[in-house]
Motif scaffolding. Structure first.
Motif, PDB file in Angstrom:
ATOM      1  N   GLY A   1     -79.760 -51.481  72.603  1.00 59.32           N
ATOM      2  CA  GLY A   1     -79.162 -52.995  72.290  1.00 59.32           C
ATOM      3  C   GLY A   1     -77.746 -52.038  73.026  1.00 59.32           C
ATOM      4  O   GLY A   1     -78.010 -50.528  73.163  1.00 59.32           O
ATOM      5  N   VAL A   2     -76.862 -53.146  73.039  1.00 61.68           N
ATOM      6  CA  VAL A   2     -75.466 -52.697  73.152  1.00 61.68           C
ATOM      7  C   VAL A   2     -74.750 -52.941  72.448  1.00 61.68           C
ATOM      8  O   VAL A   2     -74.204 -53.518  71.781  1.00 61.68           O
ATOM      9  CB  VAL A   2     -75.313 -53.582  74.781  1.00 61.68           C
ATOM     10  N   GLY A   3     -74.236 -51.475  71.662  1.00 64.14           N
ATOM     11  CA  GLY A   3     -73.093 -51.169  70.846  1.00 64.14           C
ATOM     12  C   GLY A   3     -74.540 -51.640  69.435  1.00 64.14           C
ATOM     13  O   GLY A   3     -74.093 -50.392  68.293  1.00 64.14           O
ATOM     14  N   GLN A   4     -75.376 -52.868  69.183  1.00 67.39           N
ATOM     15  CA  GLN A   4     -76.197 -52.282  68.099  1.00 67.39           C
ATOM     16  C   GLN A   4     -77.426 -53.000  68.613  1.00 67.39           C
ATOM     17  O   GLN A   4     -78.404 -53.060  69.771  1.00 67.39           O
ATOM     18  CB  GLN A   4     -75.472 -53.385  66.797  1.00 67.39           C
ATOM     19  N   GLU A   5     -78.723 -52.565  67.460  1.00 66.73           N
ATOM     20  CA  GLU A   5     -80.327 -52.735  67.835  1.00 66.73           C
ATOM     21  C   GLU A   5     -79.905 -54.261  67.637  1.00 66.73           C
ATOM     22  O   GLU A   5     -80.024 -55.718  66.956  1.00 66.73           O
ATOM     23  CB  GLU A   5     -80.792 -52.375  67.052  1.00 66.73           C
ATOM     24  N   PRO A   6     -80.998 -55.294  68.686  1.00 69.36           N
ATOM     25  CA  PRO A   6     -81.052 -56.467  68.932  1.00 69.36           C
ATOM     26  C   PRO A   6     -81.858 -56.807  67.057  1.00 69.36           C
ATOM     27  O   PRO A   6     -83.312 -55.968  66.902  1.00 69.36           O
ATOM     28  CB  PRO A   6     -81.529 -56.918  69.762  1.00 69.36           C
ATOM     29  N   ILE A   7     -81.640 -58.375  67.095  1.00 66.26           N
ATOM     30  CA  ILE A   7     -81.943 -58.256  65.801  1.00 66.26           C
ATOM     31  C   ILE A   7     -83.138 -59.564  66.091  1.00 66.26           C
ATOM     32  O   ILE A   7     -82.597 -60.228  66.652  1.00 66.26           O
ATOM     33  CB  ILE A   7     -81.359 -58.631  64.739  1.00 66.26           C
ATOM     34  N   GLN A   8     -83.781 -59.931  65.341  1.00 67.59           N
ATOM     35  CA  GLN A   8     -85.202 -60.782  65.978  1.00 67.59           C
ATOM     36  C   GLN A   8     -85.082 -61.720  64.899  1.00 67.59           C
ATOM     37  O   GLN A   8     -85.352 -61.531  63.139  1.00 67.59           O
ATOM     38  CB  GLN A   8     -86.884 -59.856  65.768  1.00 67.59           C
ATOM     39  N   VAL A   9     -85.506 -62.691  65.082  1.00 69.12           N
ATOM     40  CA  VAL A   9     -85.397 -63.983  63.814  1.00 69.12           C
ATOM     41  C   VAL A   9     -86.029 -64.068  63.802  1.00 69.12           C
ATOM     42  O   VAL A   9     -87.349 -64.129  63.561  1.00 69.12           O
ATOM     43  CB  VAL A   9     -85.001 -64.600  64.806  1.00 69.12           C
ATOM     44  N   GLU A  10     -86.159 -64.452  62.372  1.00 68.98           N
ATOM     45  CA  GLU A  10     -87.877 -64.650  61.653  1.00 68.98           C
ATOM     46  C   GLU A  10     -88.368 -65.831  62.182  1.00 68.98           C
ATOM     47  O   GLU A  10     -87.903 -66.996  62.922  1.00 68.98           O
ATOM     48  CB  GLU A  10     -87.614 -65.039  60.129  1.00 68.98           C
TER      49      GLU A  10
ATOM     50  N   SER B   1     -84.847 -74.329  54.128  1.00 71.04           N
ATOM     51  CA  SER B   1     -83.110 -74.302  54.463  1.00 71.04           C
ATOM     52  C   SER B   1     -82.438 -73.773  53.433  1.00 71.04           C
ATOM     53  O   SER B   1     -82.000 -72.156  53.797  1.00 71.04           O
ATOM     54  CB  SER B   1     -82.159 -75.819  54.743  1.00 71.04           C
ATOM     55  N   MET B   2     -83.179 -74.150  51.854  1.00 70.16           N
ATOM     56  CA  MET B   2     -83.149 -73.569  50.644  1.00 70.16           C
ATOM     57  C   MET B   2     -83.636 -71.712  51.103  1.00 70.16           C
ATOM     58  O   MET B   2     -82.634 -70.810  50.347  1.00 70.16           O
ATOM     59  CB  MET B   2     -83.053 -73.714  49.574  1.00 70.16           C
ATOM     60  N   GLN B   3     -84.231 -71.724  51.247  1.00 73.97           N
ATOM     61  CA  GLN B   3     -85.627 -70.400  50.889  1.00 73.97           C
ATOM     62  C   GLN B   3     -85.175 -69.941  52.329  1.00 73.97           C
ATOM     63  O   GLN B   3     -84.957 -68.237  51.943  1.00 73.97           O
ATOM     64  CB  GLN B   3     -86.800 -70.848  51.907  1.00 73.97           C
ATOM     65  N   ARG B   4     -84.135 -69.828  53.481  1.00 71.04           N
ATOM     66  CA  ARG B   4     -83.772 -69.678  54.249  1.00 71.04           C
ATOM     67  C   ARG B   4     -81.862 -68.640  53.937  1.00 71.04           C
ATOM     68  O   ARG B   4     -81.803 -67.543  54.389  1.00 71.04           O
ATOM     69  CB  ARG B   4     -83.653 -70.220  55.283  1.00 71.04           C
ATOM     70  N   ALA B   5     -81.899 -69.669  52.462  1.00 67.65           N
ATOM     71  CA  ALA B   5     -80.463 -69.161  52.555  1.00 67.65           C
ATOM     72  C   ALA B   5     -80.393 -67.572  51.140  1.00 67.65           C
ATOM     73  O   ALA B   5     -80.803 -67.344  50.230  1.00 67.65           O
ATOM     74  CB  ALA B   5     -79.717 -70.212  51.884  1.00 67.65           C
ATOM     75  N   LYS B   6     -80.347 -66.694  52.261  1.00 67.47           N
ATOM     76  CA  LYS B   6     -80.578 -65.052  51.752  1.00 67.47           C
ATOM     77  C   LYS B   6     -80.134 -64.480  52.508  1.00 67.47           C
ATOM     78  O   LYS B   6     -79.605 -64.706  54.110  1.00 67.47           O
ATOM     79  CB  LYS B   6     -82.229 -64.831  51.266  1.00 67.47           C
ATOM     80  N   ALA B   7     -79.595 -63.097  51.697  1.00 69.37           N
ATOM     81  CA  ALA B   7     -79.073 -61.483  52.713  1.00 69.37           C
ATOM     82  C   ALA B   7     -80.247 -62.042  53.988  1.00 69.37           C
ATOM     83  O   ALA B   7     -81.569 -61.333  53.264  1.00 69.37           O
ATOM     84  CB  ALA B   7     -79.599 -60.637  52.200  1.00 69.37           C
ATOM     85  N   GLY B   8     -79.807 -61.713  55.681  1.00 65.75           N
ATOM     86  CA  GLY B   8     -80.725 -61.721  56.460  1.00 65.75           C
ATOM     87  C   GLY B   8     -81.504 -63.196  57.206  1.00 65.75           C
ATOM     88  O   GLY B   8     -82.141 -62.666  57.531  1.00 65.75           O
ATOM     89  N   GLY B   9     -81.461 -64.096  55.928  1.00 66.28           N
ATOM     90  CA  GLY B   9     -81.741 -65.530  56.394  1.00 66.28           C
ATOM     91  C   GLY B   9     -80.859 -65.810  57.981  1.00 66.28           C
ATOM     92  O   GLY B   9     -80.468 -64.820  58.464  1.00 66.28           O
ATOM     93  N   THR B  10     -80.977 -66.834  58.151  1.00 60.34           N
ATOM     94  CA  THR B  10     -81.455 -67.502  59.307  1.00 60.34           C
ATOM     95  C   THR B  10     -80.551 -68.907  59.271  1.00 60.34           C
ATOM     96  O   THR B  10     -80.804 -70.614  59.405  1.00 60.34           O
ATOM     97  CB  THR B  10     -82.309 -67.889  60.442  1.00 60.34           C
ATOM     98  N   PHE B  11     -80.273 -69.122  57.679  1.00 56.89           N
ATOM     99  CA  PHE B  11     -78.888 -70.900  57.811  1.00 56.89           C
ATOM    100  C   PHE B  11     -78.106 -70.612  58.279  1.00 56.89           C
ATOM    101  O   PHE B  11     -77.156 -69.882  58.445  1.00 56.89           O
ATOM    102  CB  PHE B  11     -79.411 -70.618  55.642  1.00 56.89           C
TER     103      PHE B  11
END
Length: 302
Positions: free
Chosen positions: A25-34, A194-204
């Motif tokens: 990555g540039v500055g940080q590792e790219p983050i892959q989405v769920e 959407s509630m299932q995705r509301a968490k640390a590292g989630g994609t809400f």
């Protein structure tokens, strides 16, 4: 006024890096989405709606579908429980959408409340109906162990509940402009997911991958290369020398995470692999503003 974010394509499973291994990555590792949600069709439309901080109003208009609201903590430290929710770590806080039943008198009524229980798919029970509630939404906090915690709220609006489609958002703890962000997913009910995705590292609030051609756009990605004619994939050793790994085929696409200004230039495509900058053989593109905005929405960024 609202800002149209645009259309985007989803797929049904998590895509791995086309090269495998750890990507650079540039500055940080790219983050892959769920993995993509199963409830949204391809090329679905998401809009970021206007939130009027002064009047605490969300402009929904004529839209039908799922309204997602993200409330971030204030940037200033407030040692007050109802402002800084992480102090008391509540399961939920009182929140509702109010609307003007009579525009002339500006009389506001509360047709929608948010709770942790999504009763009858959003339809309130008889006691709620007697209290004037016509619809229920869901609420969840992401993770108080993370300083970037947020409150996620969602409600399906199958119809317009007032004359102008402007809803007053009532919730304790809103102290600063920019805390509240509202998004709308057209003609779908994705409240529970959407509630299932509301968490640390989630994609809400954005619960899908952002696809760019054949590849998924990742956070930290600079661009992509498309192979126009067969070329070599190169590996850069620690001593700075390059060696051929294999031949790439016409039509292949690769994410680009860095650029080396050596020779005619090299595109870094992850795992220490590079493609030479050759305009006749390789097409390099940068993400559109629309797709970059979707990535920002996915991570709740401004």
């Amino acid at each position: 006024m609202l800002k149209t974010v645009g259309k985007w394509t989803v797929v049904g499973a998590v895509a791995l890096s086309i090269l495998g291994g750890v990507v650079e990555g540039v500055g940080q590792e790219p983050i892959q989405v769920e993995a993509a949600t199963k409830n949204l069709p391809d090329n679905h439309l998401i809009e970021q709606l206007k939130f009027d901080f002064e009047n605490k109003e969300i402009h929904v208009g004529e839209r039908k579908g799922t309204l997602l609201i993200r409330v971030d903590p204030p940037k200033k430290e407030w040692n007050i429980e109802w402002v800084n929710w992480s102090i008391q770590k509540p399961k939920y806080v009182n929140a509702s959408l109010l609307f003007n039943n009579d525009l002339a008198s500006k009389q506001k009524q509360a047709p929608i409340i948010f709770t942790t229980d999504y009763i009858l798919k959003g339809e309130p029970d008889k006691w709620s109906l007697e209290g004037g509630i016509v619809r229920q939404g869901m609420m969840k906090f992401s993770d108080f162990s993370n300083s970037n915690y947020y409150a996620a709220l969602a409600v399906n609006l199958p119809k317009k509940y007032n004359s102008d489609g402007i809803y007053y958002f009532a919730m304790s703890g809103i102290r600063e402009e920019g805390q509240v962000k509202a998004y709308f997913f057209h003609n779908v009910d994705i409240v529970e997911e959407s509630m299932q995705r509301a968490k640390a590292g989630g994609t809400f609030p954005l619960m899908n991958k952002v696809m760019w051609g054949k590849t998924e756009l990742w956070k930290g990605q600079l661009g992509k290369v498309t192979i126009k004619r067969p070329v070599e994939l190169w590996k850069r050793d620690d001593n700075g020398k390059y060696s051929i790994v294999r031949e790439l085929k016409k039509g292949d696409e690769f994410r680009v995470y860095r650029y080396l200004n050596e020779g005619n230039g090299y595109y870094g495509v992850g795992a220490g692999m590079y493609v030479k900058r050759e305009a006749t053989n390789v097409l390099y593109e940068t993400p559109s503003k629309r797709n970059l905005r979707l990535i920002q929405i996915m991570y709740g960024e401004e």
